[in-house]
Enzyme design. Structure first.
Site, PDB file in Angstrom:
ATOM      1  N   LYS A  47     -16.463  40.259  34.259  1.00 38.41           N
ATOM      2  CA  LYS A  47     -15.385  41.225  34.193  1.00 38.41           C
ATOM      3  C   LYS A  47     -14.986  41.672  35.602  1.00 38.41           C
ATOM      4  O   LYS A  47     -15.834  41.771  36.501  1.00 38.41           O
ATOM      5  CB  LYS A  47     -15.809  42.445  33.376  1.00 38.41           C
ATOM      6  CG  LYS A  47     -16.254  42.124  31.955  1.00 38.41           C
ATOM      7  CD  LYS A  47     -15.144  41.555  31.111  1.00 38.41           C
ATOM      8  CE  LYS A  47     -15.550  41.377  29.658  1.00 38.41           C
ATOM      9  NZ  LYS A  47     -14.473  40.797  28.839  1.00 38.41           N
ATOM     10  N   HIS A  75     -11.777  32.699  22.260  1.00 39.93           N
ATOM     11  CA  HIS A  75     -12.323  34.021  22.537  1.00 39.93           C
ATOM     12  C   HIS A  75     -13.463  34.217  21.551  1.00 39.93           C
ATOM     13  O   HIS A  75     -13.252  34.293  20.343  1.00 39.93           O
ATOM     14  CB  HIS A  75     -11.288  35.122  22.342  1.00 39.93           C
ATOM     15  CG  HIS A  75     -11.868  36.485  22.534  1.00 39.93           C
ATOM     16  ND1 HIS A  75     -11.970  37.404  21.514  1.00 39.93           N
ATOM     17  CD2 HIS A  75     -12.439  37.063  23.616  1.00 39.93           C
ATOM     18  CE1 HIS A  75     -12.565  38.496  21.962  1.00 39.93           C
ATOM     19  NE2 HIS A  75     -12.853  38.321  23.228  1.00 39.93           N
TER      20      HIS A  75
END
Length: 345
Positions: A168, A299
């Site tokens: 991230k 995803h």
């Protein structure tokens, strides 16, 4: 064979180890489970995961039980696309995105699971598999980790045999992103893919500025740089950057990908089974992307492996660290052998 009943149950508990991205804390383990029964005794099941909001699984259960289930009882469960269209018509007035889409996806996945079990084969065989195994990367770089923790998780992923890792970004200034990316690169080596994910945190100007920095750091793709629905912004950004723009997990239904693909706003398409519409819509999105020469990376993993196996443009399945006893094969996730929509682990 006819559908005779739809049963739903839920769980919602605090997550033992909350994780953070650039816009949110994921602190719940919530699940809505759907089971479809038939007059021939064959059942199909699905699970829908929620990482936030304690009440969401129960709200979804209400939608499935009181709105969607009555429409499909009595139907032939093999008419999966026909059922999809009936449910879209039903939910059009209230909006077929959001939790309506979650509910339709849950039913879609349970129907595919049921169909595979009725024929005694895994769903990837019904879809016409292209790949015998799927390259895997590990999403291990959450923002609550300090640099030492980030290095430790990345090293563990490589020890488990993953092809690369994702982390991230966007939780702080660009200098912090750079420091963290360099730390991970040192751990995983110069050649392993390293992807970065901003979770929709930036506006266009900041996404462009950071994207150029991520290019210089040899990141493989820049995921969700902008709010999911900003097609114009994605197109402009893709024109300015060499790093591929990866997006799609927060788009609802096949139609939401049409302009994004046609206008070149995505370099790696990433639908989410829950939001995009389950196996049926994800397969169709993937085939549309293949027509535009756009690679497909899921995803999340789990049941998505069946879709990935069937697409000509698949490049990766996303995973967390492997559970005890699980193994990759040459950096790849093996296809499941059990009937239905099961995963290998």
């Amino acid at each position: 064979m006819k559908i005779t009943a739809v049963h739903v149950d839920v769980t919602s508990e605090p997550k033992a180890h909350p994780v953070r991205d650039a816009i949110q804390l994921l602190d719940r383990d919530g699940v809505t489970r759907v089971r479809i029964e038939t007059d021939e005794g064959v059942t199909g099941e699905s699970t829908t995961y929620f990482g936030r909001v304690a009440s969401s699984p129960a709200v979804l259960a209400k939608i499935v039980e009181e709105q969607l289930a009555p429409v499909i009882v009595g139907e032939d469960p093999s008419l999966i696309r026909g059922i999809r269209e009936r449910l879209r018509e039903l939910t059009d007035y209230q909006g077929s995105a959001g939790l309506s889409a979650y509910g339709m996806s849950a039913i879609d996945q349970a129907l595919w699971d049921l169909l595979g079990k009725s024929l005694g084969v895994p769903v990837w065989k019904l879809l016409g598999a292209r790949w015998p195994a799927i390259p895997a990367y590990a999403m291990v770089g959450w923002l609550e980790l300090d640099v030492a923790g980030l290095e430790r998780m990345s090293a563990r992923a490589m020890e488990q045999g993953f092809r690369g890792v994702k982390m991230k970004v966007g939780g702080g200034p660009l200098t912090e992103d750079v420091r963290r990316i360099k730390a991970v690169r040192t751990v995983i080596g110069p050649d392993a893919p390293l992807m970065v994910d901003a979770n929709q945190a930036f506006g266009y100007a900041e996404a462009l500025r950071r994207g150029r920095a991520y290019e210089d750091l040899d990141c493989r793709w820049f995921e969700e740089p902008l709010p999911a629905g900003d097609t114009d912004g994605h197109v402009r950004l893709a024109e300015k950057l060499d790093i591929p723009i990866a997006t799609g997990e927060n788009r609802y239904g096949q139609a939401a990908f049409r302009d994004l693909l046609a206008r070149g706003g995505v370099g790696v398409v990433q639908p989410d089974l829950r939001r995009a519409g389950g196996v049926t819509d994800c397969l169709e999105i993937g085939l549309a992307a293949a027509g535009f020469g756009v690679p497909y990376a899921s995803h999340g993993g789990g049941a998505h492996i069946h879709v990935l196996a069937a697409l000509p443009n698949t490049i990766y399945v996303e995973s967390g660290l492997l559970p005890e006893g699980a193994e990759l094969v040459d950096g790849c996730y093996p296809l499941p052998t059990a009937p239905g929509l099961s995963a290998s682990w």
